[in-house]
Scaffold this motif. Structure first.
Motif, PDB file in Angstrom:
ATOM      1  N   PHE A   1       0.866  -1.184   0.000  1.00 36.61           N
ATOM      2  CA  PHE A   1       0.000   0.000   0.000  1.00 36.61           C
ATOM      3  C   PHE A   1       0.898   1.228   0.000  1.00 36.61           C
ATOM      4  N   ASP A   2       0.339   2.351  -0.386  1.00 39.96           N
ATOM      5  CA  ASP A   2       1.104   3.595  -0.510  1.00 39.96           C
ATOM      6  C   ASP A   2       0.658   4.610   0.533  1.00 39.96           C
ATOM      7  N   VAL A   3       1.632   5.267   1.137  1.00 44.05           N
ATOM      8  CA  VAL A   3       1.378   6.321   2.116  1.00 44.05           C
ATOM      9  C   VAL A   3       1.884   7.654   1.559  1.00 44.05           C
ATOM     10  N   PRO A   4       0.976   8.581   1.225  1.00 43.64           N
ATOM     11  CA  PRO A   4       1.402   9.931   0.846  1.00 43.64           C
ATOM     12  C   PRO A   4       1.772  10.701   2.112  1.00 43.64           C
ATOM     13  N   SER A   5       3.061  10.761   2.386  1.00 43.34           N
ATOM     14  CA  SER A   5       3.542  11.268   3.664  1.00 43.34           C
ATOM     15  C   SER A   5       3.517  12.791   3.734  1.00 43.34           C
ATOM     16  N   GLN A   6       3.538  13.267   4.945  1.00 43.55           N
ATOM     17  CA  GLN A   6       3.637  14.707   5.181  1.00 43.55           C
ATOM     18  C   GLN A   6       4.992  15.254   4.744  1.00 43.55           C
ATOM     19  N   ASP A   7       5.976  14.362   4.508  1.00 40.02           N
ATOM     20  CA  ASP A   7       7.288  14.829   4.059  1.00 40.02           C
ATOM     21  C   ASP A   7       7.322  15.114   2.553  1.00 40.02           C
ATOM     22  N   GLY A   8       6.180  14.918   1.887  1.00 39.49           N
ATOM     23  CA  GLY A   8       6.091  15.213   0.463  1.00 39.49           C
ATOM     24  C   GLY A   8       6.364  14.033  -0.449  1.00 39.49           C
ATOM     25  N   HIS A   9       6.707  12.889   0.129  1.00 41.94           N
ATOM     26  CA  HIS A   9       6.995  11.697  -0.657  1.00 41.94           C
ATOM     27  C   HIS A   9       5.884  10.665  -0.469  1.00 41.94           C
ATOM     28  N   THR A  10       5.725   9.809  -1.456  1.00 41.60           N
ATOM     29  CA  THR A  10       4.810   8.680  -1.347  1.00 41.60           C
ATOM     30  C   THR A  10       5.632   7.431  -1.088  1.00 41.60           C
ATOM     31  N   TRP A  11       5.414   6.846   0.068  1.00 40.92           N
ATOM     32  CA  TRP A  11       6.157   5.658   0.483  1.00 40.92           C
ATOM     33  C   TRP A  11       5.352   4.411   0.139  1.00 40.92           C
ATOM     34  N   ARG A  12       5.995   3.452  -0.500  1.00 39.81           N
ATOM     35  CA  ARG A  12       5.339   2.157  -0.758  1.00 39.81           C
ATOM     36  C   ARG A  12       5.760   1.176   0.338  1.00 39.81           C
ATOM     37  N   ILE A  13       4.766   0.521   0.916  1.00 46.94           N
ATOM     38  CA  ILE A  13       4.960  -0.332   2.087  1.00 46.94           C
ATOM     39  C   ILE A  13       4.589  -1.768   1.734  1.00 46.94           C
ATOM     40  N   GLY A  14       5.464  -2.719   2.099  1.00 46.22           N
ATOM     41  CA  GLY A  14       5.180  -4.139   1.916  1.00 46.22           C
ATOM     42  C   GLY A  14       4.792  -4.786   3.232  1.00 46.22           C
ATOM     43  N   LEU A  15       3.781  -5.617   3.182  1.00 45.40           N
ATOM     44  CA  LEU A  15       3.237  -6.244   4.385  1.00 45.40           C
ATOM     45  C   LEU A  15       3.718  -7.692   4.543  1.00 45.40           C
ATOM     46  N   SER A  16       4.065  -8.032   5.775  1.00 45.29           N
ATOM     47  CA  SER A  16       4.402  -9.409   6.121  1.00 45.29           C
ATOM     48  C   SER A  16       4.098  -9.601   7.592  1.00 45.29           C
TER      49      SER A  16
ATOM     50  N   TYR B   1       8.655  -7.598  -2.949  1.00 46.45           N
ATOM     51  CA  TYR B   1       8.250  -6.246  -2.573  1.00 46.45           C
ATOM     52  C   TYR B   1       9.234  -5.210  -3.110  1.00 46.45           C
ATOM     53  N   ALA B   2      10.526  -5.504  -3.015  1.00 43.62           N
ATOM     54  CA  ALA B   2      11.522  -4.579  -3.539  1.00 43.62           C
ATOM     55  C   ALA B   2      11.335  -4.387  -5.041  1.00 43.62           C
ATOM     56  N   GLN B   3      11.058  -5.469  -5.752  1.00 44.70           N
ATOM     57  CA  GLN B   3      10.823  -5.379  -7.186  1.00 44.70           C
ATOM     58  C   GLN B   3       9.566  -4.569  -7.495  1.00 44.70           C
ATOM     59  N   ALA B   4       8.622  -4.578  -6.556  1.00 44.58           N
ATOM     60  CA  ALA B   4       7.382  -3.809  -6.733  1.00 44.58           C
ATOM     61  C   ALA B   4       7.546  -2.356  -6.298  1.00 44.58           C
ATOM     62  N   GLY B   5       8.760  -1.983  -5.897  1.00 45.12           N
ATOM     63  CA  GLY B   5       9.030  -0.594  -5.561  1.00 45.12           C
ATOM     64  C   GLY B   5       8.850  -0.236  -4.106  1.00 45.12           C
ATOM     65  N   ALA B   6       8.808  -1.229  -3.222  1.00 45.64           N
ATOM     66  CA  ALA B   6       8.604  -0.944  -1.801  1.00 45.64           C
ATOM     67  C   ALA B   6       9.823  -0.267  -1.192  1.00 45.64           C
TER      68      ALA B   6
ATOM     69  N   ASN C   1      17.493  -5.705   0.513  1.00 51.11           N
ATOM     70  CA  ASN C   1      16.495  -4.983  -0.286  1.00 51.11           C
ATOM     71  C   ASN C   1      16.676  -3.475  -0.230  1.00 51.11           C
ATOM     72  N   LEU C   2      17.716  -3.024   0.474  1.00 50.50           N
ATOM     73  CA  LEU C   2      17.986  -1.593   0.599  1.00 50.50           C
ATOM     74  C   LEU C   2      16.705  -0.849   0.960  1.00 50.50           C
ATOM     75  N   ALA C   3      16.050  -1.341   2.019  1.00 51.43           N
ATOM     76  CA  ALA C   3      14.754  -0.815   2.442  1.00 51.43           C
ATOM     77  C   ALA C   3      14.725  -0.674   3.957  1.00 51.43           C
ATOM     78  N   TYR C   4      13.851   0.214   4.430  1.00 52.36           N
ATOM     79  CA  TYR C   4      13.590   0.292   5.863  1.00 52.36           C
ATOM     80  C   TYR C   4      12.755  -0.917   6.288  1.00 52.36           C
ATOM     81  N   VAL C   5      12.972  -1.367   7.518  1.00 53.22           N
ATOM     82  CA  VAL C   5      12.184  -2.449   8.101  1.00 53.22           C
ATOM     83  C   VAL C   5      11.629  -1.973   9.440  1.00 53.22           C
ATOM     84  N   ALA C   6      10.332  -2.192   9.630  1.00 51.85           N
ATOM     85  CA  ALA C   6       9.656  -1.801  10.865  1.00 51.85           C
ATOM     86  C   ALA C   6       9.010  -3.042  11.472  1.00 51.85           C
ATOM     87  N   ALA C   7       9.485  -3.444  12.644  1.00 45.94           N
ATOM     88  CA  ALA C   7       9.059  -4.700  13.253  1.00 45.94           C
ATOM     89  C   ALA C   7       8.458  -4.460  14.632  1.00 45.94           C
ATOM     90  N   ALA C   8       7.137  -4.457  14.706  1.00 39.84           N
ATOM     91  CA  ALA C   8       6.435  -4.446  15.989  1.00 39.84           C
ATOM     92  C   ALA C   8       6.541  -5.843  16.603  1.00 39.84           C
TER      93      ALA C   8
END
Length: 281
Positions: free
Chosen positions: A151-166, A180-185, A214-221
């Protein structure tokens, strides 16, 4: 974009769990978080795996989904509802065993600041583990998902972030994150309830590996502590940058973990080491 992952030690009382989740989310929102992630099974870790069947909801209806929608709208946040038990989007196949109808999906739902559910991801890989002392088999009560979801988050920082779910055990299957990386996450989410046994050896190294490769941020709750059923979870909810650096983490017990995700820094990292462009296989 400021991101918050929530750590909990959920128990057998759904109302207590939901109340604590709401308080932690409010604290994170007040700290400026824009994207907030609850852990796997934030709503219930029962005495038995089958306890989640009793609180299973149909998609679009039920108190857990209402809580997530209301909270996202009230706080004006993007909210990833960890996981809740949802009944399958399809009926059991002809000839399926009667028990199949009793399974639920371990579902991660995403709600926009308007309170709208914009994505559903059903956990694809179901955990099974037996070391002679601990034994788990999620397939006894869960039905696996099959489809990666972004899903995509249009952030307050002016960028649209693509997020992959797992979810949790998915972490051991790098092909999901590469897709997900290939899909632009830009960000991979991993709400989890890792066991203490596996977490102490594998949790951090797997999270950092998924970020690095994947040269991506990871957020793990995470779930982190001793639960009512005497199960112990590893915790260490954390946020990792695309270079594999742990930006913030919490070892055990309930709390909020916050960090800023920098779009320019992510692009600089990918330009400096364009490994995603060098794939051959």
């Amino acid at each position: 974009m400021k991101v918050a992952v929530i750590q909990m030690v959920s128990g057998v009382d759904v109302q207590i769990n939901v109340k604590q989740a709401g308080e932690l989310l409010q604290s994170a929102a007040q700290a400026g978080a824009e994207l907030l992630v609850l852990p796997e099974y934030f709503c219930l870790i029962g005495q038995h795996d089958a306890d989640k069947l009793a609180i299973g909801e149909d998609e679009g209806h039920g108190p857990l989904q209402q809580f997530l929608s209301d909270t996202a709208r009230h706080l004006g946040i993007w909210l990833v509802g960890g996981t809740i038990p949802l009944r399958s989007v399809s009926s059991p196949e002809a000839g399926a065993a009667p028990s199949d109808a009793q399974r639920v999906c371990n579902s991660s739902l995403v709600f926009s600041p308007a309170g709208e559910c914009v994505a559903r991801y059903d956990k694809i890989h179901l955990f099974r583990f037996d070391n002679g002392r601990e034994r788990y088999d999620e397939s006894l009560v869960l039905q696996s998902g099959h489809v990666p979801v972004t899903f995509d988050v249009p952030s307050q920082d002016g960028h649209t972030w693509r997020i992959g779910l797992s979810v949790c055990y998915d972490l051991r299957f790098p092909e999901l994150y590469r897709a997900y990386a290939q899909a632009g996450a830009h960000v991979m989410l991993v709400p989890s309830a890792f066991t203490h046994t596996t977490g102490q050896d594998h949790w951090e190294v797997l999270l950092r590996a998924r970020a690095i490769e994947n040269l991506a941020y990871v957020a793990a709750a995470a779930q982190g502590g001793l639960h009512d059923n005497q199960r112990r979870t590893w915790g260490h909810a954390m946020l990792v940058d695309p270079w594999g650096k742990v930006l913030a983490q919490r070892a055990q017990e309930a709390g909020v973990v916050l960090a800023d995700f920098d779009f320019a820094a992510l692009n600089a990292c990918r330009n400096r080491l364009p490994a995603l462009q060098h794939r051959v296989l």
